[in-house]
Design an enzyme around this catalytic site. Structure first.
Site, PDB file in Angstrom:
ATOM      1  N   HIS A   1      -0.674   4.371   0.946  1.00  0.00           N
ATOM      2  CA  HIS A   1      -1.764   5.286   0.624  1.00  0.00           C
ATOM      3  C   HIS A   1      -1.994   5.209  -0.882  1.00  0.00           C
ATOM      4  O   HIS A   1      -1.194   4.605  -1.595  1.00  0.00           O
ATOM      5  CB  HIS A   1      -1.406   6.729   1.037  1.00  0.00           C
ATOM      6  CG  HIS A   1      -0.208   7.242   0.316  1.00  0.00           C
ATOM      7  ND1 HIS A   1       1.080   7.045   0.779  1.00  0.00           N
ATOM      8  CD2 HIS A   1      -0.086   7.913  -0.861  1.00  0.00           C
ATOM      9  CE1 HIS A   1       1.939   7.586  -0.082  1.00  0.00           C
ATOM     10  NE2 HIS A   1       1.260   8.106  -1.084  1.00  0.00           N
TER      11      HIS A   1
ATOM     12  N   HIS B   1      -2.667   3.376  -7.610  1.00  0.00           N
ATOM     13  CA  HIS B   1      -1.727   2.337  -7.183  1.00  0.00           C
ATOM     14  C   HIS B   1      -1.245   2.626  -5.761  1.00  0.00           C
ATOM     15  O   HIS B   1      -1.367   3.742  -5.267  1.00  0.00           O
ATOM     16  CB  HIS B   1      -0.529   2.276  -8.140  1.00  0.00           C
ATOM     17  CG  HIS B   1       0.347   3.482  -8.059  1.00  0.00           C
ATOM     18  ND1 HIS B   1       0.056   4.658  -8.726  1.00  0.00           N
ATOM     19  CD2 HIS B   1       1.494   3.718  -7.377  1.00  0.00           C
ATOM     20  CE1 HIS B   1       0.985   5.547  -8.463  1.00  0.00           C
ATOM     21  NE2 HIS B   1       1.874   5.018  -7.637  1.00  0.00           N
TER      22      HIS B   1
END
Length: 186
Positions: free
Chosen positions: A39, A124
């Site tokens: 995620h 990220h």
């Protein structure tokens, strides 16, 4: 409950990210994460109660209203921590719409007095934890093709010896991207 708000990754993007992580795990020591955990965190809330979770859901509704899907474009590998014990991640280019969405989510959480980690947003996807990164070059990797993320979710995170398990508590779908103008023949 421990919670966070994140963009869910499109299936092809997640599959390609997992393929890159598998290639890395063949030559690096560490605990590489399962594809199902990938995620992009917009805000880490930490431990919140039920009332704060309810307010976080309201914040999501307002922050995501009228938002188009956001672009995810890989931007190389990075790490948090020391090379002998690092969190390894795939960076995502700081697209203006992605940055704006993260900012709106954080503003709406603040407006509703929902606590979150105030560290600057750094887009990220975590690939591995406790990874030992050698001084030699890493293997060549094929990064995922750019994609659009359409789903923002409030997750409950349960930690165990085997790692974290994420359970979606509330999801908001982002609208359709604006159509590209087409030229008309003269």
């Amino acid at each position: 409950m421990r919670a966070f708000i994140a963009l869910e990754l499109p299936a092809d993007f997640a599959d390609d990210t997992a393929a890159a992580a598998r290639r890395l795990s063949a030559s690096l020591e560490g605990r590489f994460l399962d594809r199902s955990t990938y995620h992009l965190t917009l805000a880490f809330l930490g431990d919140i109660d039920d009332a704060e979770a309810s307010r976080a859901m309201d914040a999501l509704d307002v922050a995501c209203a009228g938002s188009a899907p956001v672009s995810l474009a890989p931007d190389g590998l990075g790490k948090f921590g020391r090379p002998a014990d690092a969190t390894l991640w795939l960076g995502v280019a700081p697209d203006p719409a992605l940055q704006a969405l993260a900012e709106r989510v954080r503003e709406e959480l603040t407006a509703r007095d929902v606590p979150f980690d105030p560290k600057p947003f750094r887009p990220h996807i975590t690939l591995g934890r406790r990874v030992r990164i050698p001084k030699k070059p890493l293997p060549p990797l094929a990064f995922p093709l750019p994609a659009h993320a359409r789903t923002v979710t409030l997750f409950k995170s349960t930690l165990s010896r085997d790692g974290a398990e994420y359970k979606p508590l509330y999801t908001v779908e982002l609208g359709e991207p604006a159509e590209m103008p087409t030229s008309t023949p003269n």
